[in-house]
Enzyme design. Structure first.
Site: not given
Length: 306
Positions: A98, A112, A114, A116, A151, A181, A266
């Site tokens: 990450s 960002h 990530n 996995r 993009h 929200h 962690r």
């Protein structure tokens, strides 16, 4: 196309993740010029281990975190089984990298990524495995050149796997990185995918590796173009205000954060994604026609940028 994976395949995935962590850290250090990643290796007995690498107060990057972890457990946490109840009761192995980068200059976007891999096992049943991840961009001041190039490289990572892959994963990204929200996007999107196992293992791993390569190829030139643009307290304050949206998303909606905390991960490594400085302002309304207003009115609206 075989879907079987063995111990050698798991080792290949882990070795690639570790190598990719090294590559990202070296690339960011080289571009920054002064910042250096400090490594914090950790172990949790039979639950797994990892390496948290943090760069702070660099010339360009205020904070960057690049984590690798390989963990296991007796049962998948709710964040993983909420939409896949058939996985309840399976033990798991999860590994990945990450990345979160928070630059100093407000004209350089936060990013960002990530990547996995998860394998879930249950005695007497076939193992279930999948890849997931993606990358996204969170600008504070929008530039069409940056948005289009971002993009284009996201699409390039998908093109050989079918014409429908980029539109599907782009749409998934737009829908995922959305603050309900606030009724707004977190950024200008990119790629997001989960439960990726519809191809062979080799194809899925190849796809993941291409996404990682294109993430760096997309982000580093944007940083180079914007890092020396002059800015004032006004732009810095707006950057810190918009970082608040980043914090809200990560603590309220992000599945990776929830997975990590629910699986007993962690906390220091999980929450390294949060920026070092942030501010909130009550009922902020940008000046009409300003660059701050254009961010929300134009750039934070999902569209076909290519």
């Amino acid at each position: 196309m075989s879907k079987y994976i063995g111990a050698d395949d798991l080792e290949r995935v882990e070795n690639w993740f570790i190598g990719f962590q090294d590559k990202v850290c070296l690339s960011l250090e080289t571009l920054d010029g002064t910042g250096v990643f400090v490594e914090d290796k950790w172990e949790r007995g039979d639950l797994g281990a990892g390496s948290t690498r943090i760069l702070t107060e660099g010339e360009i990057f205020e904070q960057a975190g690049v984590n690798f972890s390989a963990v296991r457990g007796d049962a998948l946490p709710p964040a993983a089984t909420a939409k896949r109840p058939e996985l309840v009761g399976r033990n798991f192995q999860a590994m990945g990298v990450s990345i979160v980068v928070h630059p100093k200059n407000p004209y350089v976007p936060t990013t960002h990524a990530n990547l996995r891999f998860i394998r879930a096992d249950k005695q007497g049943e076939e193992p279930v495995w999948w890849f997931g991840g993606g990358f996204d961009l969170t600008p504070y001041y929008g530039f069409e050149e940056d948005t289009i190039s971002w993009h284009k490289l996201a699409r390039a990572a998908c093109v050989k796997y079918g014409d429908d892959v980029y539109p599907q994963f782009k749409k998934w990204c737009d829908e995922y990185f959305y603050l309900k929200h606030r009724n707004e996007q977190r950024g200008i999107g990119g790629l997001f995918f989960d439960d990726l196992n519809q191809w062979s293992f080799e194809e899925c791993l190849d796809f993941i590796q291409g996404v990682g390569t294109n993430f760096l190829d997309a982000y580093l030139p944007i940083v180079a173009r914007r890092k020396d643009l002059p800015y004032s307290t006004k732009e810095r304050d707006f950057q810190l205000y918009r970082r608040g949206r980043y914090v809200e998303f990560n603590l309220v909606y992000d599945r990776g954060t929830l997975f990590g905390l629910q699986s007993g991960g962690r906390a220091e490594s999980i929450l390294m994604s949060l920026p070092p400085l942030v501010r909130w302002e009550y009922d902020y309304i940008p000046e009409p026609g300003s660059a701050e207003a254009k961010l929300h009115e134009y750039f934070l609206k999902p569209k076909d940028w290519i």
